[in-house]
Design a protein around this motif. Structure first.
Motif, short mmCIF file in Angstrom:
data_model
loop_
_atom_site.label_atom_id
_atom_site.label_comp_id
_atom_site.label_asym_id
_atom_site.label_seq_id
_atom_site.Cartn_x
_atom_site.Cartn_y
_atom_site.Cartn_z
N PHE A 155 0.76 -1.24 -0.12
CA PHE A 155 -0.03 -0.16 -0.03
C PHE A 155 0.97 1.43 -0.15
O PHE A 155 0.42 2.34 -0.02
CB PHE A 155 -1.06 0.08 1.11
N TYR A 156 2.04 1.31 0.12
CA TYR A 156 3.01 2.47 0.00
C TYR A 156 2.85 3.23 -1.10
O TYR A 156 2.87 4.42 -0.85
CB TYR A 156 4.53 2.07 0.37
N ARG A 157 2.62 2.69 -2.06
CA ARG A 157 2.63 3.42 -3.57
C ARG A 157 1.38 4.25 -3.64
O ARG A 157 1.24 5.18 -4.07
CB ARG A 157 2.75 2.43 -4.62
N TYR A 158 0.37 3.74 -3.05
CA TYR A 158 -0.89 4.36 -2.95
C TYR A 158 -1.00 5.54 -2.04
O TYR A 158 -1.80 6.50 -2.27
CB TYR A 158 -2.08 3.65 -2.51
N ILE A 159 -0.16 5.53 -0.89
CA ILE A 159 0.17 6.72 0.03
C ILE A 159 0.83 7.33 -0.73
O ILE A 159 0.78 8.88 -0.34
CB ILE A 159 0.71 6.03 1.19
N ALA A 160 1.89 7.35 -1.26
CA ALA A 160 3.07 8.15 -1.71
C ALA A 160 2.52 8.84 -2.80
O ALA A 160 2.93 10.14 -3.07
CB ALA A 160 4.22 7.08 -2.26
N PHE A 161 1.61 8.35 -3.76
CA PHE A 161 1.17 9.18 -4.57
C PHE A 161 -0.44 9.21 -4.75
O PHE A 161 -1.39 8.98 -5.50
CB PHE A 161 1.07 8.25 -6.20
N ASP A 162 -0.88 9.69 -3.37
CA ASP A 162 -2.18 9.67 -2.98
C ASP A 162 -3.01 10.49 -4.08
O ASP A 162 -4.24 10.22 -4.16
CB ASP A 162 -2.37 10.16 -1.64
N SER A 163 -2.65 11.62 -4.57
CA SER A 163 -3.48 12.77 -5.23
C SER A 163 -3.40 12.13 -6.51
O SER A 163 -4.45 12.55 -7.33
CB SER A 163 -2.69 13.89 -5.56
N GLN A 164 -2.75 11.21 -6.99
CA GLN A 164 -2.77 10.44 -8.44
C GLN A 164 -3.67 9.09 -8.20
O GLN A 164 -4.48 8.66 -9.06
CB GLN A 164 -1.57 10.14 -9.13
N ILE A 165 -3.45 8.17 -7.34
CA ILE A 165 -4.25 6.96 -7.34
C ILE A 165 -4.47 6.47 -5.99
O ILE A 165 -4.91 5.36 -5.73
CB ILE A 165 -3.01 5.84 -7.74
N GLY A 166 -4.66 7.63 -5.20
CA GLY A 166 -5.16 7.37 -3.84
C GLY A 166 -7.00 7.10 -3.76
O GLY A 166 -7.40 6.86 -5.01
N PHE A 167 -7.51 7.42 -2.69
CA PHE A 167 -8.71 6.97 -2.62
C PHE A 167 -9.81 7.66 -3.57
O PHE A 167 -10.65 6.79 -4.00
CB PHE A 167 -9.46 7.37 -1.20
N ARG A 168 -9.51 8.77 -3.74
CA ARG A 168 -10.68 9.50 -4.54
C ARG A 168 -10.22 8.88 -6.01
O ARG A 168 -11.45 8.55 -6.69
CB ARG A 168 -10.17 10.89 -4.83
N GLU A 169 -9.29 8.79 -6.45
CA GLU A 169 -8.86 8.18 -8.08
C GLU A 169 -9.57 6.65 -7.95
O GLU A 169 -10.17 6.14 -9.02
CB GLU A 169 -7.58 8.26 -8.39
N MET A 170 -9.25 5.92 -6.80
CA MET A 170 -9.57 4.39 -6.73
C MET A 170 -11.22 4.60 -6.75
O MET A 170 -11.87 3.70 -7.47
CB MET A 170 -9.42 3.85 -5.60
N PHE A 171 -11.96 5.37 -6.07
CA PHE A 171 -13.30 5.39 -6.18
C PHE A 171 -14.26 5.84 -7.30
O PHE A 171 -14.69 5.01 -7.85
CB PHE A 171 -13.76 6.64 -4.91
N PHE A 172 -13.36 6.78 -8.25
CA PHE A 172 -14.14 7.05 -9.42
C PHE A 172 -13.70 5.74 -10.31
O PHE A 172 -14.55 5.52 -11.21
CB PHE A 172 -13.32 8.20 -9.90
N ASN A 173 -12.74 5.44 -10.30
CA ASN A 173 -12.53 3.85 -11.05
C ASN A 173 -13.42 2.99 -10.62
O ASN A 173 -13.98 2.33 -11.63
CB ASN A 173 -11.15 3.46 -11.00
N ALA A 174 -13.91 2.54 -9.31
CA ALA A 174 -14.74 1.83 -8.93
C ALA A 174 -16.06 2.02 -9.38
O ALA A 174 -16.81 1.11 -9.80
CB ALA A 174 -14.70 1.71 -7.41
N ILE A 175 -16.52 3.40 -9.58
CA ILE A 175 -18.00 3.52 -10.25
C ILE A 175 -17.82 3.92 -11.73
O ILE A 175 -18.92 4.41 -12.13
CB ILE A 175 -18.49 4.96 -9.35
N HIS A 176 -16.79 3.48 -12.21
CA HIS A 176 -16.68 3.67 -13.72
C HIS A 176 -16.94 5.24 -14.20
O HIS A 176 -17.63 5.22 -15.33
CB HIS A 176 -17.27 2.46 -14.46
N LYS A 177 -16.58 6.35 -13.52
CA LYS A 177 -16.64 7.41 -14.05
C LYS A 177 -15.63 7.94 -15.10
O LYS A 177 -14.38 7.92 -14.89
CB LYS A 177 -16.35 8.51 -12.85
#
Length: 291
Positions: A155-177
């Motif tokens: 999970f380090y990479r998701y923390i290190a690059f939170d603004s690019q691949i963190g929760f917000r981006e993961m969520f948008f990917n999950a809902i196929h936005k």
């Protein structure tokens, strides 16, 4: 003291397991996404056939009108990414080969990006969700200083690059936005609103670039016709002899720095507007894709 140590170990173990679980969850989401950006589009795709693909930075993304190739019967896609370097362009091409893409022609924007061999943090981070699932990605990042941390710490990479691949981006990917990155066959048109119409590139020096050399080797090994080009800049730019310096190192790179002239064709000094991009694309098509 003993109880404290046991408690600490338990906390650390729970934290580690939590990081592993989060890593798995985030990664699974990204492995099922293909409509947010060009990297996940390529990674999660199967074999494709293209007459023309375009790679490079924003000076590719905003300059090559892929639908114009399609109008001439050439299947095309603009995989240029704003802010990217040749580090990412090389890796994108490697992924396409890994995914069994059949590519006849590669138009590569090769000008200002020759001046460095660094990765673009904002763009390279988009490859991170797949680093454990792709030997190609892992190998490409293997010489980076932070590779061990990115690869081995859950999970380090998701923390290190939170603004690019963190929760917000993961969520948008999950809902196929969806985003606009895949619209217009990947081409992103710029409007007529003027940005900075002065530029100074005198400090830039082109290199015998490792990643450009990689791209040339991949194209040769896979029978891809490489068309390396330098794209237009406004006449107010200081240091336009940079493009001559590029040709001193790489005479095969086609210099189109002055192929489109006049501020009315530019959105900023280094980027054509939609009208200018269409004019420039027409020039490229007439020179390399005559029927």
């Amino acid at each position: 003291m003993k109880q404290f140590l046991i408690f600490t170990i338990k906390i650390l173990l729970i934290l580690f397991l939590l990081l592993v679980v989060l890593d798995v969850v985030y990664t699974r989401v990204y492995l099922q996404s293909s409509n947010r950006g060009k990297i996940d589009y390529v990674y999660n795709s199967g074999a494709q056939q293209y007459d023309v693909i375009i790679l490079g930075s924003s000076r590719a993304n905003n300059h090559f009108v892929a639908p114009m190739f399609e109008e001439k019967g050439l299947k095309a896609f603009n995989f240029g990414m704003s802010g990217s370097h040749l580090f990412e362009a090389s890796l994108m091409l490697k992924l396409m080969v890994e995914r069994k893409y059949s590519i006849k022609n590669l138009i590569l924007e090769t000008d200002l990006n020759l001046s460095n061999e660094h990765r673009s943090e904002g763009i390279s981070s988009k490859f991170m969700p797949y680093i454990h699932h792709s030997k190609t990605i892992a190998a490409h990042f293997s010489e980076e200083q932070d590779f061990n941390s990115l690869y081995f710490i859950p999970f380090y990479r998701y923390i290190a690059f939170d603004s690019q691949i963190g929760f917000r981006e993961m969520f948008f990917n999950a809902i196929h936005k969806k985003t606009v990155h895949l619209d217009n066959r990947g081409y992103y048109p710029l409007g007529n609103k003027k940005g900075n119409m002065k530029n100074d590139i005198r400090a830039l020096m082109p290199l015998q670039n490792k990643y450009y050399e990689e791209i040339k080797g991949i194209c040769k090994a896979n029978n891809i016709n490489l068309i390396a080009v330098m794209t237009p800049m406004c006449t107010n730019t200081k240091g336009l002899n940079y493009f001559e310096k590029v040709n001193q190192i790489y005479p095969e790179i086609h210099n189109y720095e002055n192929a489109v002239e006049g501020d009315r064709y530019f959105s900023s000094c280094g980027h054509l507007n939609d009208t200018g991009a269409r004019k420039f694309t027409a020039v490229i098509m007439s020179h390399f894709f005559k029927k």
